[in-house]
Design a protein around this motif. Sequence first.
Motif, PDB file in Angstrom:
ATOM      1  N   LYS A 324     101.574 -45.297 -37.915  1.00 26.05           N
ATOM      2  CA  LYS A 324     100.569 -45.514 -38.955  1.00 26.05           C
ATOM      3  C   LYS A 324      99.346 -44.649 -38.700  1.00 26.05           C
ATOM      4  N   GLY A 325      98.672 -44.263 -39.791  1.00 26.87           N
ATOM      5  CA  GLY A 325      97.390 -43.584 -39.669  1.00 26.87           C
ATOM      6  C   GLY A 325      97.515 -42.086 -39.435  1.00 26.87           C
ATOM      7  N   HIS A 326      96.377 -41.467 -39.084  1.00 29.57           N
ATOM      8  CA  HIS A 326      96.329 -40.017 -38.909  1.00 29.57           C
ATOM      9  C   HIS A 326      95.722 -39.672 -37.560  1.00 29.57           C
ATOM     10  N   ALA A 327      96.426 -38.828 -36.821  1.00 29.92           N
ATOM     11  CA  ALA A 327      96.024 -38.518 -35.448  1.00 29.92           C
ATOM     12  C   ALA A 327      95.853 -37.018 -35.280  1.00 29.92           C
ATOM     13  N   ARG A 328      95.043 -36.686 -34.304  1.00 31.17           N
ATOM     14  CA  ARG A 328      94.902 -35.289 -33.882  1.00 31.17           C
ATOM     15  C   ARG A 328      94.989 -35.279 -32.367  1.00 31.17           C
TER      16      ARG A 328
END
Length: 419
Positions: A324-328
């Motif tokens: 889930k979500g957005h990562a860097r």
Amino acid sequence: MAKLSRRSVLAASAAGGMVTASAVARAAGAVFGDPDQPAEGAVNVTDKRALVDPGPRDDALAANEKIFLDPPATDVGGMPQFWASFNLAPKRIQDGGWARELTQSDFAISETISGVNMRLGTGAIREMHWHQQAEWAVVTYGHCRITILDQLGRAQVADVSAGDLWYFPPGLPHSLQGLGPDGSEFVLAFDNGHSSEFNTLLVTDWLAHTPPDVLARNFGVPVEAFKNIPLTNRWMFQGKVPGPLAEDQKAVASPQGAPPNSFVFRLSSMKPNKRTKGGMVQIADSTNFKAASNIAAALVTVKPGGMREMHWHPNADEWQYYLKGHARMTVFNTGPAAVTADFHPGDVGYVKKSLGHYVENIGETDLVFLEIFRTAKYEEISLSDWLTHTPPAMVAATLNLDPAVIAKFPRDIPDIVPV
Ligand code: MN
Ligand code: MN
């Protein structure tokens, strides 16, 4: 913070196209936030027209990895691709569901783990099979019934739901079946990068390729009893929803009893090992999920604005699955090399043993991902833990830091910052 650094201001003044006096002056020596010579990053390009990609290109695909198009100025050099995605993997579809996979053939860096994403509709069966590799799994959706037999003839049948894990040791035969109301989806991790879900030992294949008289002698029944066995393997097929769990459990019971350690673990409902303002970590390895003798996992939740701290793992490569979500994530290696990639749901990341890394939540919602390791025990080294458990004079002298500043660093492995 980096957005307002000196280099950004200088870059803004240089924007317009031509080399300016300030840009030339900067080229003489590296600066904070822009360390290397020759300087890397878009901020150091004096004629901005050079940043445009005239093509050919696929804008939709490229937009998914914005950070590849415009890496931070602290990124330097290169490293083997550590981003992959089930979103771009072809599906094998059969009656009942589908699967897609990322093996080392697809994702060269992934030496220790291969991954499979599978969907079984209600009643659908992943054929009874076994393989030489250990199989670890996380259920991401719905409900599924698993069956397994161990090497001492002890059987387990269990129902698993979203957030649960299973672990099947190498060679132990098993099956999977989607339950109501809408089957299941899950991700498998094999403890060998070359393993393929499309290349398992199938019970139908073996029976079809055994002389009928051998089958009759082996099972003590007439040859005719086998006249309807499938002559090609089934792999995945539509079945009927199984009866109550208790009935299946009763049917498989043997005098040897049940396996001493369950092959199922309820990861998402366990008490977190770490919880901070920034999020939490739940770890399942052979210390609490005793059956999982060769794969350890950490379920990481990072709140918006939070970050999985700068760290590394001394004992194993890390295979990541983003839920889930957005990562860097930025990975650091010798060289120096530092490369940043973005991750979305369904993406996979890979970090070689002991390479430094951190994972930022760059979205507006919780980031949830799994760290999976081919090892019995989860291990990590935290950078802030190291810097706060080394004599302050040593750290201060090395990094030109005020000891009073070092004293403020988080201590004792926060895992997720802010603490
Ligand atoms: Mn399997
Ligand atoms: Mn890690």
